[in-house]
Design a protein around this motif. Structure first.
Motif, PDB file in Angstrom:
ATOM      1  N   ALA A  36      30.509 -61.347  19.525  1.00 11.09           N
ATOM      2  CA  ALA A  36      30.831 -59.938  19.284  1.00 11.09           C
ATOM      3  C   ALA A  36      32.045 -59.762  18.379  1.00 11.09           C
ATOM      4  O   ALA A  36      32.085 -58.839  17.552  1.00 11.09           O
ATOM      5  CB  ALA A  36      31.057 -59.224  20.614  1.00 11.09           C
ATOM      6  N   GLN A  37      33.047 -60.622  18.504  1.00  9.87           N
ATOM      7  CA  GLN A  37      34.224 -60.514  17.640  1.00  9.87           C
ATOM      8  C   GLN A  37      33.852 -60.807  16.188  1.00  9.87           C
ATOM      9  O   GLN A  37      34.377 -60.182  15.272  1.00  9.87           O
ATOM     10  CB  GLN A  37      35.328 -61.456  18.110  1.00  9.87           C
ATOM     11  N   TYR A  38      32.948 -61.746  15.976  1.00  4.34           N
ATOM     12  CA  TYR A  38      32.466 -62.053  14.628  1.00  4.34           C
ATOM     13  C   TYR A  38      31.781 -60.820  14.037  1.00  4.34           C
ATOM     14  O   TYR A  38      32.013 -60.467  12.881  1.00  4.34           O
ATOM     15  CB  TYR A  38      31.506 -63.235  14.681  1.00  4.34           C
ATOM     16  N   LEU A  39      30.925 -60.152  14.835  1.00  2.00           N
ATOM     17  CA  LEU A  39      30.233 -58.963  14.351  1.00  2.00           C
ATOM     18  C   LEU A  39      31.214 -57.862  13.982  1.00  2.00           C
ATOM     19  O   LEU A  39      31.072 -57.204  12.950  1.00  2.00           O
ATOM     20  CB  LEU A  39      29.248 -58.456  15.405  1.00  2.00           C
ATOM     21  N   ALA A  40      32.225 -57.647  14.827  1.00  2.00           N
ATOM     22  CA  ALA A  40      33.227 -56.616  14.544  1.00  2.00           C
ATOM     23  C   ALA A  40      34.005 -56.955  13.273  1.00  2.00           C
ATOM     24  O   ALA A  40      34.279 -56.079  12.445  1.00  2.00           O
ATOM     25  CB  ALA A  40      34.181 -56.468  15.728  1.00  2.00           C
TER      26      ALA A  40
END
Length: 57
Positions: A36-40
């Motif tokens: 999720a941090q990569y997507l953000a």
């Protein structure tokens, strides 16, 4: 040459495999989860918008 209206998709359409993880869910379902941090980070780098510290609401 890609269509101009697809430029953003062409930029972010591939996920770096080092930010993914295979998983098995209920009933033997298998898939790939994306960090999720990569997507953000990808969304922020593409749009310039910052994700609030508390996450999306």
């Amino acid at each position: 040459m890609p269509a101009p209206n697809l430029a953003l998709w062409e930029e972010v359409g591939k996920t770096d495999p080092k930010f993914t993880k295979e998983y098995t869910g209920p009933g033997g379902f298998t898939g790939t989860a994306v960090n999720a941090q990569y997507l953000a980070k990808r969304a922020t780098s593409s749009s310039g918008l910052a994700v609030p510290a508390g996450g999306m609401t």
